[in-house]
Design an enzyme around this catalytic site. Structure first.
Site, short mmCIF file in Angstrom:
data_model
loop_
_atom_site.label_atom_id
_atom_site.label_comp_id
_atom_site.label_asym_id
_atom_site.label_seq_id
_atom_site.Cartn_x
_atom_site.Cartn_y
_atom_site.Cartn_z
N ASP A 245 0.86 -1.18 0.00
CA ASP A 245 0.00 0.00 0.00
C ASP A 245 0.90 1.24 0.00
O ASP A 245 1.89 1.28 0.74
CB ASP A 245 -0.87 0.04 1.25
CG ASP A 245 -2.00 -0.98 1.22
OD1 ASP A 245 -1.98 -1.86 0.35
OD2 ASP A 245 -2.89 -0.89 2.08
N HIS B 18 4.63 -7.55 0.29
CA HIS B 18 4.21 -8.84 -0.25
C HIS B 18 4.87 -9.10 -1.60
O HIS B 18 5.45 -8.21 -2.22
CB HIS B 18 2.69 -8.88 -0.37
CG HIS B 18 1.98 -8.84 0.95
ND1 HIS B 18 1.31 -9.91 1.49
CD2 HIS B 18 1.86 -7.84 1.87
CE1 HIS B 18 0.79 -9.59 2.66
NE2 HIS B 18 1.12 -8.33 2.92
N SER C 258 8.80 3.02 5.01
CA SER C 258 9.56 3.91 4.20
C SER C 258 9.23 3.66 2.74
O SER C 258 8.14 3.99 2.31
CB SER C 258 11.03 3.73 4.51
OG SER C 258 11.85 4.27 3.56
#
Length: 341
Positions: free
Chosen positions: A90, A147, A254
């Site tokens: 995300d 992921h 980050s």
């Protein structure tokens, strides 16, 4: 004026000590104080706790537990199409595109070299020359687990020590070679699409970078490049991860950078600079050549296509607490040139 002051502070502040202090505080169990800090953070950054497996902020013993919170099952469905890679995190797609003349775009009028990003590892750089890259920035409000874009077999992990500049649009526009200067963990995978690198970039107050196979990679910060190699597919101790499976996490911050080898991959058509990314959504795909329609003889009976496979849920595995995979081979800086300035 204010931006100039912020940039100068990036050079003047003791970033390593600030990061250690932040990491220490984020791991402390402070009861009601911890809950208060989490509640203030949620309010300040508009964190959507309804997506979290545990939406009640009182359920988190430390700030770090909250920061790497898992999501509810099915909240990030993974695109099931075999020819597509999915977004690994995300965040916001700050830059993406072709790797041209061995260079990646950092921001407008700023670029950096592939070899500098890979700490002088010219052999790894050759794998991605003329390939593709994508940089995803994770803001404080985002889900901070990373992921796999596709199925992959881990072949190499490299820890590169470096600076701890903040990573955001302001620093990307003003700090030369930002991603090649900051601390980072480079993960190289074999995939059906060719070699794939997923690079976890540290920043100010990023207390640790972790992977699911090695646990905490940093700290400690010893100032030397470390390299681990792993068995290939089918061999004992091979690290095999599925598309959409968790591979690492940040505590805090980050940025993640993906490198794709030159070939038939192209980025999804809907993506633009500053597109919002969601783990599991389409990221890149194999370029499809136009095909000549197949003409069947008259009277041929055709079966209906099977129904499209529904999206599969992403998986998150707990990070090992006991350090690196015992099957991994640890070695020195094989294949490296000195770090680029």
């Amino acid at each position: 004026m204010l931006d100039n002051i912020k940039i100068k502070l990036q050079y003047w502040l003791p970033k390593i000590w600030l990061t250690r202090l932040a990491g220490w505080g984020a791991n402390k169990r402070a009861g009601k104080l911890t809950k208060l800090v989490i509640d203030l953070f949620v309010r300040q950054y508009h964190v959507n706790m309804q997506e979290a497996l545990q939406p009640d902020t009182a359920s988190y013993r430390t700030f770090n537990e909250f920061f790497v919170r898992p999501l509810r099952p099915g909240i990030r469905p993974v695109d099931p199409h075999a020819h597509r890679l999915v977004q690994p995190a995300d965040g916001v797609l700050s830059q993406f595109g072709p790797i041209t003349d061995g260079k990646l775009i950092q921001a407008k009028n700023h670029d950096y070299t592939l070899e500098a990003l890979l700490a002088g590892n010219y052999m790894m750089a050759d794998l991605f020359r003329d390939g593709l890259f994508a940089t995803i920035y994770l803001s404080p409000r985002d889900y901070h687990r990373l992921h796999m874009p596709c199925d992959g077999v881990l072949r190499e992990m490299i820890y590169v020590p470096g600076d701890l500049f903040s990573v955001n649009l302001l620093t990307a526009d003003n700090v030369p070679n930002l991603f090649a200067r900051n601390e980072r963990v480079i993960c190289l995978f074999d995939t059906e699409f060719g070699p794939l690198a997923q690079i976890l970039v540290g920043a100010t107050i990023v207390g640790s970078i972790e992977t699911v196979w090695a646990g905490v990679v940093t700290p400690p910060r010893e100032g030397i490049i470390k390299r681990w190699t792993y068995p290939q597919a089918g061999e004992e101790g091979a690290v095999v991860l599925a598309k959409g499976e968790e591979m690492g996490r940040f505590k805090l911050g980050s940025t993640v950078i993906n490198l794709f080898t030159a070939g038939d991959l192209q980025f999804a058509a809907h993506l633009n600079i500053m597109s919002v990314t969601r783990m599991g959504e389409p990221f890149a795909e194999v370029r499809q050549d136009e095909q000549t329609p197949v003409v069947f003889p008259e009277g041929t009976e055709l079966e209906e296509n099977d129904a499209a496979q529904p999206p599969v849920a992403a998986t998150s595995e707990p990070v090992q607490a006991d350090g690196q995979n015992p099957a991994a081979e640890v070695s020195g800086q094989t294949g490296h040139k000195p770090d680029a300035p």
